[in-house]
Enzyme design. Structure first.
Site, PDB file in Angstrom:
ATOM      1  N   ARG A   5     -60.332 -46.879  53.047  1.00 60.40           N
ATOM      2  CA  ARG A   5     -60.942 -48.149  53.414  1.00 60.40           C
ATOM      3  C   ARG A   5     -60.840 -49.263  52.513  1.00 60.40           C
ATOM      4  O   ARG A   5     -61.136 -50.235  52.793  1.00 60.40           O
ATOM      5  CB  ARG A   5     -62.591 -48.204  53.876  1.00 60.40           C
ATOM      6  CG  ARG A   5     -61.767 -47.524  55.615  1.00 60.40           C
ATOM      7  CD  ARG A   5     -63.478 -47.062  56.423  1.00 60.40           C
ATOM      8  NE  ARG A   5     -64.572 -46.345  55.728  1.00 60.40           N
ATOM      9  CZ  ARG A   5     -66.087 -46.540  56.032  1.00 60.40           C
ATOM     10  NH1 ARG A   5     -65.817 -46.766  57.291  1.00 60.40           N
ATOM     11  NH2 ARG A   5     -66.533 -45.751  55.405  1.00 60.40           N
ATOM     12  N   LYS A  47     -66.700 -21.114  46.557  1.00 60.41           N
ATOM     13  CA  LYS A  47     -68.059 -19.967  45.141  1.00 60.41           C
ATOM     14  C   LYS A  47     -67.494 -18.718  44.975  1.00 60.41           C
ATOM     15  O   LYS A  47     -67.612 -17.711  46.019  1.00 60.41           O
ATOM     16  CB  LYS A  47     -69.433 -20.247  46.144  1.00 60.41           C
ATOM     17  CG  LYS A  47     -70.056 -21.771  45.856  1.00 60.41           C
ATOM     18  CD  LYS A  47     -70.809 -22.103  45.595  1.00 60.41           C
ATOM     19  CE  LYS A  47     -71.779 -23.554  45.763  1.00 60.41           C
ATOM     20  NZ  LYS A  47     -71.128 -23.910  44.262  1.00 60.41           N
ATOM     21  N   GLU A  55     -82.935 -27.961  46.995  1.00 64.99           N
ATOM     22  CA  GLU A  55     -82.320 -29.200  46.172  1.00 64.99           C
ATOM     23  C   GLU A  55     -83.483 -29.926  45.618  1.00 64.99           C
ATOM     24  O   GLU A  55     -84.539 -30.436  45.788  1.00 64.99           O
ATOM     25  CB  GLU A  55     -81.232 -29.682  47.266  1.00 64.99           C
ATOM     26  CG  GLU A  55     -80.191 -28.831  47.736  1.00 64.99           C
ATOM     27  CD  GLU A  55     -78.799 -29.928  48.163  1.00 64.99           C
ATOM     28  OE1 GLU A  55     -77.837 -30.288  47.743  1.00 64.99           O
ATOM     29  OE2 GLU A  55     -79.262 -30.103  49.439  1.00 64.99           O
ATOM     30  N   HIS A  71     -73.575 -24.310  56.006  1.00 68.06           N
ATOM     31  CA  HIS A  71     -73.245 -22.976  54.738  1.00 68.06           C
ATOM     32  C   HIS A  71     -74.637 -22.422  54.823  1.00 68.06           C
ATOM     33  O   HIS A  71     -74.243 -20.784  54.468  1.00 68.06           O
ATOM     34  CB  HIS A  71     -74.368 -24.300  53.337  1.00 68.06           C
ATOM     35  CG  HIS A  71     -73.439 -25.456  53.247  1.00 68.06           C
ATOM     36  ND1 HIS A  71     -71.917 -25.617  53.548  1.00 68.06           N
ATOM     37  CD2 HIS A  71     -73.801 -26.579  51.951  1.00 68.06           C
ATOM     38  CE1 HIS A  71     -71.632 -26.805  52.724  1.00 68.06           C
ATOM     39  NE2 HIS A  71     -72.627 -27.251  52.572  1.00 68.06           N
ATOM     40  N   LYS A  84     -84.254 -31.308  50.391  1.00 75.30           N
ATOM     41  CA  LYS A  84     -84.075 -32.447  49.287  1.00 75.30           C
ATOM     42  C   LYS A  84     -85.484 -32.053  49.013  1.00 75.30           C
ATOM     43  O   LYS A  84     -86.476 -32.369  49.291  1.00 75.30           O
ATOM     44  CB  LYS A  84     -83.895 -33.976  50.058  1.00 75.30           C
ATOM     45  CG  LYS A  84     -82.040 -34.188  50.567  1.00 75.30           C
ATOM     46  CD  LYS A  84     -80.662 -33.111  49.895  1.00 75.30           C
ATOM     47  CE  LYS A  84     -79.621 -33.094  50.797  1.00 75.30           C
ATOM     48  NZ  LYS A  84     -78.051 -33.438  49.475  1.00 75.30           N
TER      49      LYS A  84
END
Length: 490
Positions: free
Chosen positions: A53, A186, A220, A244, A330
């Site tokens: 974009r 992974k 995280e 996940h 988070k």
């Protein structure tokens, strides 16, 4: 770097990257594709057509941004290797012609590679744009897709997932749809399969008769890092839990597949998701880190969850009664990716005294330096029969010092080019997961604030009961791990 000989070398491909000027393409795709080129794992006939974009003024300017992204990940590039890579790339700005220029560029790149060329479209676009982009690809004639690669989330709920799947199936067959989840790429995650099914030592005890709990923990340390538009529209349940963490749950809980291929593995994963008990909303905790509402682009009254913890049960003959605890969020105390399997205690204690009331645990660290270790009780050397905790450890990289591991996106992109669907989710499984989470999306629990650099709301810390979560210890110890219970504070 010595090139790797690929025994499953794919045929000629045109890889079309839509959203090529976005964050995902810069951070993940182009560094991964460059390394595959570096290792001589890309097809001999290979071209990239990129579109985005926010168009640069020239193709040269676009290639400059790609080089910066590659060097940020891999360090300075070899000039000759880089020239060979950039010669494969064409950039087409997005225009108002609904894809005519893109289709023409794809057709031209395919014609240059001869016959039997596959056209693979990688949709590195915002989730809200996925369906419209797929419809555009379906209108192509000479540039019609052979494969489509999607980034999570795969829809926003069950209804949108079904609608998206219907549009996808109108363009390509199911076997040519690749729903990419980088956790499954992974090395450490794939080692769960090898660890379980290639070793007679573990599979016999991988069930409710021997396992008393499972924790899948992906906190995280980072906050949303400027991605407010994504978080506000998606939230952590859609972003992490329904993708996940449930993929990890599926790999832990599946029965042995008849063979290690895409159909067999997906069949077993689907059986697990079908057996998951409806989630009890009283055993789900939503949280939001303090200061989230002050992030640029975030609604000041936002109730979006930046943290989720939940208790889940798989009601089948293997896992009946075993709680699975999932947590991610988070701005937490530390970033880590850990699966912990807790084993039942021996029925009779025959040794005087004891170490503590913590059971044996098998811990799988899903880091870039993958490790598997088991906490056991052992006799302390000396004249008395005294028990203490000890650790058995397997360092996978140390075990194979000559190995050349691939990063998750490198592995998954290579699988797409090879046509290997083993590590990609199929339609039925995605719809089963949305059916499971739709009630929580319609009636979410209260979003509880939590301090930055904590372990989340205290309600989540208490969720696993007395044993708590397996957390890093605050003081140095054996490999920096312990069974610390943690608290809701910083």
């Amino acid at each position: 770097m010595t090139p790797v000989v690929d025994p499953c070398a794919p045929g000629p491909h045109v890889l079309v990257v839509l959203g090529a000027t976005g964050d995902l393409a810069r951070r993940k795709l182009f560094p991964a594709l460059y390394r595959l080129h570096q290792l001589d794992l890309l097809p001999r006939g290979f071209r990239m057509v990129c579109s985005g974009r926010t168009a640069p003024d020239t193709t040269g300017e676009f290639l400059g941004t790609v080089r910066v992204a590659v060097e940020r990940r891999h360090g300075p590039v070899d000039p000759q290797t880089w020239v060979g890579f950039e010669q494969r790339i064409t950039f087409v700005p997005v225009s108002e012609d609904r894809g005519a220029a893109l289709e023409e560029a794809v057709a031209s790149a395919a014609a240059a590679l001869g016959s039997n060329v596959q056209r693979c479209y990688y949709l590195a676009v915002p989730p809200a744009a996925t369906e419209s982009v797929v419809r555009m690809l379906g209108s192509f004639t000479v540039g019609r897709p052979s494969k489509i690669v999607l980034e999570k989330p795969f829809g926003r709920d069950l209804a949108s997932a079904r609608r998206l799947n219907a549009v996808l199936h109108s363009v390509v067959d199911e076997r040519h749809i690749y729903r990419i989840d980088h956790f499954l790429g992974k090395e450490a995650v794939q080692n769960i399969l090898a660890f379980r099914f290639a070793n007679g030592l573990f599979e016999p005890v991988w069930n409710h008769r021997h396992v008393c709990y499972v924790q899948i923990d992906v906190p995280e340390e980072i906050d949303i890092q400027g991605r407010s538009e994504f978080m506000e529209s998606t939230g952590t349940l859609r972003d992490m839990i329904s993708t996940h963490l449930f993929q990890l749950l599926g790999l832990v809980a599946i029965e042995p597949p008849s063979r290690m291929d895409g159909d067999s593995l997906n069949h077993e994963m689907t059986k697990v998701f079908r057996a998951v008990r409806p989630v009890d909303p009283d055993r789900v905790v939503f949280g939001q880190y303090e200061g989230y509402r002050e992030e640029p682009g975030v609604d000041r009254g936002s109730e979006v969850e930046t943290f989720v913890a939940m208790e889940v049960y798989v009601d089948d003959w293997t896992w009946i009664g075993v709680p699975f605890y999932l947590r991610t969020g988070k701005a937490l105390a530390e970033g880590r990716r850990t699966i912990t399997i807790g084993f039942r205690e021996p029925p009779l204690k025959v040794f005087p005294g004891d170490v503590d009331d913590t059971c044996n645990e098998l811990v799988i660290e899903l880091s870039e330096d993958p490790r598997i270790f088991a906490d056991v009780r052992s006799k302390v050397p000396g004249p008395d029969f005294r028990l203490a905790r000890a650790r058995m450890r397997l360092d996978l990289l140390e075990s194979f010092p000559e190995a050349e591991p691939l990063e998750a996106y490198e592995r998954l992109l290579l699988d797409v080019l090879r046509g290997d669907t083993t590590l990609f989710l199929q339609t039925e499984a995605t719809e089963l997961l949305w059916r499971l989470f739709d009630p929580l999306l319609r009636h979410p629990p209260e979003t509880i604030p939590y301090p930055r650099h904590s372990w989340g709301p205290s309600e989540a810390v208490r969720l696993p009961g007395r044993r708590g979560w397996r957390l890093p210890e605050t003081n140095a110890g054996t490999d920096g791990e312990t069974d610390a219970k943690g608290d809701g504070g910083a």
